[in-house]
Enzyme design. Structure first.
Site, PDB file in Angstrom:
ATOM      1  N   LYS A   2      61.740   0.703 -53.535  1.00 30.98           N
ATOM      2  CA  LYS A   2      61.754  -0.757 -53.592  1.00 30.98           C
ATOM      3  C   LYS A   2      61.689  -1.276 -55.028  1.00 30.98           C
ATOM      4  CE  LYS A   2      60.309  -1.584 -48.891  1.00 30.98           C
ATOM      5  NZ  LYS A   2      60.165  -0.188 -48.422  1.00 30.98           N
TER       6      LYS A   2
HETATM    7  C1  LIG Z   1      60.974   0.306 -47.386  1.00 29.36           C
HETATM    8  C2  LIG Z   1      61.149   1.790 -47.329  1.00 29.36           C
HETATM    9  C3  LIG Z   1      62.158   2.395 -46.516  1.00 29.36           C
HETATM   10  C4  LIG Z   1      63.083   1.594 -45.617  1.00 29.36           C
HETATM   11  O1  LIG Z   1      63.993   0.799 -46.334  1.00 29.36           O
HETATM   12  P1  LIG Z   1      64.712  -0.442 -45.612  1.00 29.36           P
HETATM   13  O2  LIG Z   1      65.484  -1.138 -46.665  1.00 29.36           O
HETATM   14  O3  LIG Z   1      63.603  -1.260 -45.044  1.00 29.36           O
HETATM   15  O4  LIG Z   1      65.587   0.141 -44.551  1.00 29.36           O
HETATM   16  C5  LIG Z   1      62.259   3.775 -46.545  1.00 29.36           C
HETATM   17  N1  LIG Z   1      61.426   4.539 -47.290  1.00 29.36           N
HETATM   18  C6  LIG Z   1      60.468   4.004 -48.066  1.00 29.36           C
HETATM   19  C7  LIG Z   1      59.573   4.912 -48.846  1.00 29.36           C
HETATM   20  C8  LIG Z   1      60.290   2.609 -48.128  1.00 29.36           C
HETATM   21  O5  LIG Z   1      59.314   2.086 -48.897  1.00 29.36           O
END
Ligand SMILES: *Cc1c(COP(=O)(O)O)cnc(C)c1O
Length: 462
Positions: A111
């Site tokens: 993120k």
């Molecule tokens: C948020 C997240 C995801 C999922 O991503 P999306 O964009 O919500 O599909 C997968 N792995 C980790 C470690 C995350 O923090």
């Protein structure tokens, strides 16, 4: 470039307004009115670019005239200077799989790729156009720390993140509460994650409070997050293109809110030669069931070893629906109405066939997640985090595969230890967290308590 809402009630807003708006004012999500397309010749030129220069090329047509190019260059450079790897998102070879490591940012999860950029972009727009942004959000772990890292110390921005006291991992808690910048406000709630979400919703529904305090959100619906995530699909393709010898690539994507994989879907629509997008979910398989059946129906949420994917409603799904139904806002609204009335929606047979051409969906349970961490470690020595392991498992057997690694394994060492009997060594960003000073207030899970706290904190600002 202009943006419109998936529900048809907003049209012709520019990039800056789309970013400021977040959620479209008609309740829909903002999408570009037309996607740029990329020719094979341009792709060939992009293959040689470093990450930051590629980001500029990918983003520029979407930003349009909303920002001068030199300012966009500066924002991109600053956003990715915080990453610990010189390539920002390197591709590493693990056995016969390529792993796209997206976890070298300040909070060791993918993120950061979007939220480092979004934080700088918010700051830039507020400095240029005036105003003030007070971010309020609830977190079960990953998003809160990445959002805090994205806006800490920034002018004209305050951030309030609610987490359930004692119910997130000690590392995740420290990643938030050790940030001592004056604009960061951590709140530990005496309650659950659902209490936090309910309170945030109630604050946003209190329109006089929302307007008086200029509340904003940083959830995965902001268009700038999708844009930042498109870059690494192009980048990863460039890294493996020699080996592919003209064959298209396949990506395996651990999916929760559908944001990450939707960015890959758009890259494909723009012309990136992608053979398949593998949508990998854990036991929370609402999306897998949609691809299998053409019906999207909410169910119960289960706690799993990959908690960032424990979701019931995928907030970016509406953007995909919009493209699936031929960019027809009326049809999007009809499907969402059906969902609102009955708790489920069903696409036509023809649309369902298209869904199955767009995605291969695989749900991976905790036992298979642990087995994958173990197997990869035993055969290659590489340690997967549980989210990445879901993707690797889902992609097993596919040719020309790149798996997206969404978190550093040391962030989820409980699962890692369970799988392989030892912990992954922590990257610099996670070291020493338990010894640092912290700041956090504890509040009852009560709307008046939270509202008063936010009001007083903001009134105390100069
Ligand atoms: C948020 C997240 C995801 C999922 O991503 P999306 O964009 O919500 O599909 C997968 N792995 C980790 C470690 C995350 O923090």
């Amino acid at each position: 470039m202009s943006y419109c809402s998936t529900r048809g009630g907003v049209a012709s807003v520019d990039f800056a307004d789309a970013v400021r708006m977040g959620l479209a004012t008609d309740g829909g999500l903002l999408v570009p009115e037309a996607l740029p397309s990329v020719t094979p010749q341009t792709l060939g030129e992009w293959r040689r670019l470093r990450f930051q220069d590629l980001a500029l090329e990918v983003m520029a047509p979407f930003v349009g005239d909303a920002l001068p190019r030199a300012d966009l260059v500066e924002l991109i450079d600053r956003s990715y200077a915080t990453f610990a790897h010189p390539e920002v998102t390197p591709v590493v070879e693990v056995g016969d799989t390529s792993i796209l490591e997206l976890f070298h940012g300040p909070t060791a999860a993918f993120k950061d790729v979007a939220l480092q950029f979004l934080g700088n972009l918010f700051e830039y727009l507020l400095a240029r156009d005036g105003g003030q942004l007070n971010i309020v959000g609830a977190t079960s772990g990953d998003t809160g720390s990445a959002a805090i890292a994205g806006v800490r110390g920034k002018d004209r921005i305050q951030i309030f993140i609610l987490h359930p006291q004692g119910r997130i991992s000690p590392i995740q808690e420290r990643q938030m509460t050790t940030v001592l910048d004056a604009n960061v406000h951590n709140v530990a709630l005496r309650g659950t994650f659902d209490d936090g979400q309910r309170l945030v919703k109630a604050l946003f529904n209190d329109l006089s409070f929302k307007e008086r305090y200029q509340l904003g959100a940083v959830n995965s619906i902001n268009w700038a997050r999708i844009l930042a995530q498109m870059v690494y699909y192009f980048y990863a393709w460039g890294r493996v293109a020699d080996r592919l010898r003209g064959r298209p690539v396949t990506f395996a994507v651990p999916t929760g809110n559908f944001g990450d994989i939707f960015a890959g879907y758009l890259a494909k629509r723009m012309g990136l030669p992608i053979e398949r997008l593998i949508l990998a979910t854990n036991r929370n398989d609402i999306l897998t069931r949609f691809v299998a059946s053409g019906a999207y129906a909410t169910g119960e949420v289960y706690a799993t070893l990959s908690p960032a994917m424990d979701i019931q409603i995928a907030s970016n799904f509406e953007r995909y629906l919009y493209y699936l139904v031929g960019e027809d806002p009326q049809r999007v609204r009809a499907l969402l109405d059906e969902m609102g009335r009955t708790g489920r929606l069903r696409v036509t047979g023809e649309e369902h066939a298209q869904v199955q051409r767009d995605f291969t969906a695989v749900a991976v349970d905790d036992a298979a997640t642990l087995a994958q961490i173990r197997e990869t470690y035993e055969t290659t020595g590489y340690i997967l985090d549980p989210h990445t392991a879901v993707g690797v498992r889902a992609g097993a057997g596919q040719a020309d595969l790149v798996c997206l690694a969404t978190a550093h394994p040391a962030k989820f060492n409980e699962a890692v230890r369970e799988a392989i009997g030892c912990a992954a060594p922590a990257p610099a960003s996670l070291r020493g967290l338990m010894d640092k000073p912290t700041r956090c207030v504890v509040l009852d899970a009560d709307i008046a308590a939270v509202r008063d706290y936010i009001g007083e904190a903001l009134a105390a600002r100069p």
